[in-house]
Design a protein around this motif. Structure first.
Motif, PDB file in Angstrom:
ATOM      1  N   CYS A 189      -5.251  16.280 -13.675  1.00 17.26           N
ATOM      2  CA  CYS A 189      -4.927  14.896 -14.033  1.00 17.26           C
ATOM      3  C   CYS A 189      -4.815  14.061 -12.760  1.00 17.26           C
ATOM      4  CB  CYS A 189      -3.621  14.840 -14.815  1.00 17.26           C
ATOM      5  SG  CYS A 189      -3.672  15.717 -16.398  1.00 17.26           S
ATOM      6  N   PHE A 190      -5.446  12.894 -12.761  1.00 17.30           N
ATOM      7  CA  PHE A 190      -5.494  12.023 -11.587  1.00 17.30           C
ATOM      8  C   PHE A 190      -4.736  10.728 -11.874  1.00 17.30           C
ATOM      9  CE2 PHE A 190      -9.071  14.821 -11.369  1.00 17.30           C
ATOM     10  CZ  PHE A 190      -9.307  15.065 -10.022  1.00 17.30           C
ATOM     11  N   ASP A 191      -4.244  10.119 -10.796  1.00  7.57           N
ATOM     12  CA  ASP A 191      -3.624   8.806 -10.926  1.00  7.57           C
ATOM     13  C   ASP A 191      -4.722   7.738 -10.992  1.00  7.57           C
ATOM     14  OD1 ASP A 191      -3.624   7.418  -7.894  1.00  7.57           O
ATOM     15  OD2 ASP A 191      -3.908   9.584  -7.965  1.00  7.57           O
ATOM     16  N   TYR A 192      -4.309   6.472 -11.122  1.00  7.69           N
ATOM     17  CA  TYR A 192      -5.276   5.381 -11.259  1.00  7.69           C
ATOM     18  C   TYR A 192      -6.201   5.275 -10.041  1.00  7.69           C
ATOM     19  CZ  TYR A 192      -3.454   3.341 -15.559  1.00  7.69           C
ATOM     20  OH  TYR A 192      -3.104   3.124 -16.860  1.00  7.69           O
ATOM     21  N   LEU A 193      -5.646   5.485  -8.873  1.00  4.90           N
ATOM     22  CA  LEU A 193      -6.443   5.341  -7.654  1.00  4.90           C
ATOM     23  C   LEU A 193      -7.196   6.624  -7.294  1.00  4.90           C
ATOM     24  CD1 LEU A 193      -3.817   3.406  -5.490  1.00  4.90           C
ATOM     25  CD2 LEU A 193      -5.704   2.459  -6.833  1.00  4.90           C
ATOM     26  N   LEU A 246       0.823  -1.211   0.000  1.00  8.97           N
ATOM     27  CA  LEU A 246       0.000   0.000   0.000  1.00  8.97           C
ATOM     28  C   LEU A 246       0.857   1.261   0.000  1.00  8.97           C
ATOM     29  CD1 LEU A 246      -2.830  -0.982   2.517  1.00  8.97           C
ATOM     30  CD2 LEU A 246      -3.015  -0.767   0.032  1.00  8.97           C
ATOM     31  N   PHE A 247       1.965   1.227   0.733  1.00 15.20           N
ATOM     32  CA  PHE A 247       2.842   2.396   0.790  1.00 15.20           C
ATOM     33  C   PHE A 247       3.523   2.630  -0.559  1.00 15.20           C
ATOM     34  CE2 PHE A 247       6.990   4.344   1.540  1.00 15.20           C
ATOM     35  CZ  PHE A 247       6.592   5.512   2.183  1.00 15.20           C
ATOM     36  N   VAL A 248       3.999   1.552  -1.185  1.00 12.52           N
ATOM     37  CA  VAL A 248       4.652   1.677  -2.493  1.00 12.52           C
ATOM     38  C   VAL A 248       3.672   2.215  -3.540  1.00 12.52           C
ATOM     39  CG1 VAL A 248       5.722   0.378  -4.383  1.00 12.52           C
ATOM     40  CG2 VAL A 248       6.384  -0.078  -2.018  1.00 12.52           C
ATOM     41  N   LEU A 249       2.452   1.681  -3.527  1.00 11.90           N
ATOM     42  CA  LEU A 249       1.437   2.182  -4.468  1.00 11.90           C
ATOM     43  C   LEU A 249       1.136   3.653  -4.230  1.00 11.90           C
ATOM     44  CD1 LEU A 249      -1.157  -0.760  -4.658  1.00 11.90           C
ATOM     45  CD2 LEU A 249       0.376   0.042  -6.457  1.00 11.90           C
ATOM     46  N   LEU A 250       1.096   4.058  -2.990  1.00 13.22           N
ATOM     47  CA  LEU A 250       0.848   5.460  -2.656  1.00 13.22           C
ATOM     48  C   LEU A 250       1.963   6.345  -3.200  1.00 13.22           C
ATOM     49  CD1 LEU A 250      -1.057   7.353  -1.000  1.00 13.22           C
ATOM     50  CD2 LEU A 250       0.544   7.078   0.894  1.00 13.22           C
ATOM     51  N   PHE A 251       3.204   5.916  -3.021  1.00 12.65           N
ATOM     52  CA  PHE A 251       4.347   6.696  -3.492  1.00 12.65           C
ATOM     53  C   PHE A 251       4.374   6.772  -5.021  1.00 12.65           C
ATOM     54  CE2 PHE A 251       8.933   7.078  -4.537  1.00 12.65           C
ATOM     55  CZ  PHE A 251       9.152   8.302  -3.940  1.00 12.65           C
ATOM     56  N   ILE A 252       4.123   5.645  -5.680  1.00 10.02           N
ATOM     57  CA  ILE A 252       4.105   5.630  -7.153  1.00 10.02           C
ATOM     58  C   ILE A 252       2.982   6.513  -7.690  1.00 10.02           C
ATOM     59  CG2 ILE A 252       3.697   4.166  -9.168  1.00 10.02           C
ATOM     60  CD1 ILE A 252       5.132   1.910  -7.704  1.00 10.02           C
ATOM     61  N   SER A 253       1.817   6.451  -7.064  1.00 10.28           N
ATOM     62  CA  SER A 253       0.691   7.281  -7.500  1.00 10.28           C
ATOM     63  C   SER A 253       1.021   8.764  -7.373  1.00 10.28           C
ATOM     64  CB  SER A 253      -0.555   6.950  -6.673  1.00 10.28           C
ATOM     65  OG  SER A 253      -0.961   5.618  -6.882  1.00 10.28           O
ATOM     66  N   TYR A 254       1.731   9.124  -6.308  1.00  7.98           N
ATOM     67  CA  TYR A 254       2.113  10.519  -6.103  1.00  7.98           C
ATOM     68  C   TYR A 254       3.060  10.986  -7.211  1.00  7.98           C
ATOM     69  CZ  TYR A 254       4.383  14.591  -4.061  1.00  7.98           C
ATOM     70  OH  TYR A 254       4.890  15.837  -3.847  1.00  7.98           O
ATOM     71  N   LEU A 255       4.087  10.186  -7.515  1.00  8.16           N
ATOM     72  CA  LEU A 255       5.028  10.541  -8.580  1.00  8.16           C
ATOM     73  C   LEU A 255       4.352  10.558  -9.950  1.00  8.16           C
ATOM     74  CD1 LEU A 255       8.200   8.509  -7.508  1.00  8.16           C
ATOM     75  CD2 LEU A 255       7.727  10.931  -7.142  1.00  8.16           C
ATOM     76  N   TYR A 256       3.450   9.632 -10.160  1.00  4.79           N
ATOM     77  CA  TYR A 256       2.738   9.531 -11.439  1.00  4.79           C
ATOM     78  C   TYR A 256       1.891  10.778 -11.681  1.00  4.79           C
ATOM     79  CZ  TYR A 256       0.170   7.158 -15.192  1.00  4.79           C
ATOM     80  OH  TYR A 256      -0.368   6.802 -16.392  1.00  4.79           O
ATOM     81  N   ALA A 257       1.194  11.218 -10.633  1.00  9.05           N
ATOM     82  CA  ALA A 257       0.341  12.397 -10.766  1.00  9.05           C
ATOM     83  C   ALA A 257       1.151  13.659 -11.029  1.00  9.05           C
ATOM     84  CB  ALA A 257      -0.506  12.571  -9.500  1.00  9.05           C
ATOM     85  N   LEU A 258       2.373  13.730 -10.490  1.00 11.97           N
ATOM     86  CA  LEU A 258       3.201  14.921 -10.656  1.00 11.97           C
ATOM     87  C   LEU A 258       3.614  15.158 -12.102  1.00 11.97           C
ATOM     88  CD1 LEU A 258       5.631  14.978  -7.593  1.00 11.97           C
ATOM     89  CD2 LEU A 258       3.685  16.475  -8.040  1.00 11.97           C
ATOM     90  N   GLN A 259       3.887  14.092 -12.837  1.00 13.13           N
ATOM     91  CA  GLN A 259       4.447  14.266 -14.174  1.00 13.13           C
ATOM     92  C   GLN A 259       3.440  14.099 -15.308  1.00 13.13           C
ATOM     93  OE1 GLN A 259       5.155  11.506 -16.533  1.00 13.13           O
ATOM     94  NE2 GLN A 259       3.747  10.275 -15.303  1.00 13.13           N
ATOM     95  N   MET A 260       2.199  13.734 -15.012  1.00 14.07           N
ATOM     96  CA  MET A 260       1.233  13.450 -16.087  1.00 14.07           C
ATOM     97  C   MET A 260       0.957  14.655 -16.970  1.00 14.07           C
ATOM     98  SD  MET A 260      -1.700  10.847 -14.758  1.00 14.07           S
ATOM     99  CE  MET A 260      -2.049  11.781 -13.279  1.00 14.07           C
TER     100      MET A 260
END
Length: 375
Positions: A138-142, A32-46
């Protein structure tokens, strides 16, 4: 709420893994923590790799007709944008109240793909509709994080008035022309044919000798020994009054469109002029191209919007740009015209600077399509 629930689950997983020394809960917490971190980085660059543009199916439409504006989103990265929300605003630049209509659209853009939003716009009044894309999220998957990007992408659409049957205008001209004298406003009145020559580009269709052309299998034009021409110009005075509602501006545009259409179809007009006394400029549009009518109305509406937006007038460089882009030249032909028809924004109609008629905005449609005025 979604983010709060996710964080609560993450904290609870860490708590349970420590409370019961459970490896399963620890693995769940780490995932859950890794997914949270990836989602944060993903949203920043979209939003960095997303390009947005506005395309108009038709830049000029008739009032009360629906126009389609297409907002095109192009994703330049391989990773998709799972969810976006875009804000679009539009308003009539002639509206003194600047009433803005805002709509939000959402969707999905695939990696290295495109998405198109079709936006239908219509207007009760004539004018210049400005369509703006002001913001995208722009939103991440979650949908835990979003990247908001402020935008200033705009496109302008000209809404021209419908042409009404201007019987009144023609009657006024016929009855009031040259102080009551009978006037032939139709241009050439050739008394005698001097010779016949080969047709040249620019010759009027009325000068073609049809019978002789049919015999010789080539177009031949008549040349007249003398030719009398009555030069007629329509001048549109765009000098703004102290205050004017959107309805009154629309009535002015309807009057201009109807008069210009009626008189040019009767071949009574040689050129059209735009005047703004505040900036002391004059723009003359010769009637040489079949596209002059739309270009003329486009220039009238754009100039009105610019004047009303900036009460001190437009800068000289922007004036030159707008005119030369349309292929128009600044001319001053006030001394050459024998007949000058002037319309101002207070709905007054002049002939050679003599007031012929004062229209009323509330009665304009009835006056133009109803029973002609008797002078």
């Amino acid at each position: 709420m979604r983010k709060f629930g996710y964080l609560l689950t993450l904290v609870l997983s860490f708590y349970l893994s420590g409370r019961y020394h459970s490896a399963e809960f620890m693995v769940l917490a780490i995932v859950l923590f890794v997914l949270l971190f990836i989602s944060y980085l993903y949203a920043l660059q979209m939003a960095k790799y997303l390009e947005i543009e506005i395309d108009l199916d038709d830049p000029i439409i008739v009032k009360e007709h629906t126009a389609i504006a297409r907002i095109r989103l192009t994703n330049r990265q391989r990773l998709p944008i799972p969810y976006y929300q875009i804000t679009v605003s539009f308003y009539n630049r002639l509206d003194p109240n600047k009433k803005v209509v805002t709509k939000k659209f959402h969707g999905f853009v695939d990696g290295l793909g495109e998405a198109t939003i079709a936006l239908g716009t219509d207007s009760t009044y004539s004018g210049e509709i400005e369509i703006l894309v002001t913001e995208i999220e722009c939103f991440d998957y979650l949908k835990l994080f979003k990247r908001r990007k402020r935008l200033a992408i705009s496109q302008k659409q000209i809404v021209i008035p419908p042409v009404l049957k201007a019987d009144l205008a023609l009657l006024l001209l016929q009855q009031a022309g040259c102080k009551g004298q009978e006037v032939d406003l139709r241009g050439a009145t050739p008394p005698n044919v001097f010779q016949v020559r080969q047709y040249e580009a620019g010759d009027h269709l009325k000068t073609i000798h049809w019978k002789l052309s049919a015999r010789n299998d080539e177009l031949l034009s008549k040349v007249y020994s003398e030719q009398k021409e009555e030069q007629v110009s329509i001048r549109v005075d765009l000098t703004p009054p102290l205050s004017q509602s959107l309805k009154e501006k629309d009535a002015f545009l309807v009057l201009v469109a109807s008069l210009v259409s009626a008189l040019t179809q009767e071949e009574l007009v040689e050129q059209l002029q735009l005047v703004n006394k505040r900036n002391d400029w004059e723009l003359t549009i010769p009637i040489k191209s079949p596209f002059y009518y739309d270009s003329f109305l486009q220039e009238v509406i754009h100039e009105m919007a610019s004047i009303d937006t900036d009460k001190e007038g437009r800068q000289a460089d922007s004036q030159q740009t707008s005119r030369h882009d349309l292929g128009f030249d600044l001319l001053d032909s006030r001394g050459n015209d024998k007949i000058l028809i002037t319309i101002d924004r207070q709905l007054r109609l002049y002939e050679n600077h003599q007031l012929l008629y004062q229209f009323e905005a509330s009665k304009l449609y009835a006056e133009l399509v109803g029973r002609p005025l008797r002078l």
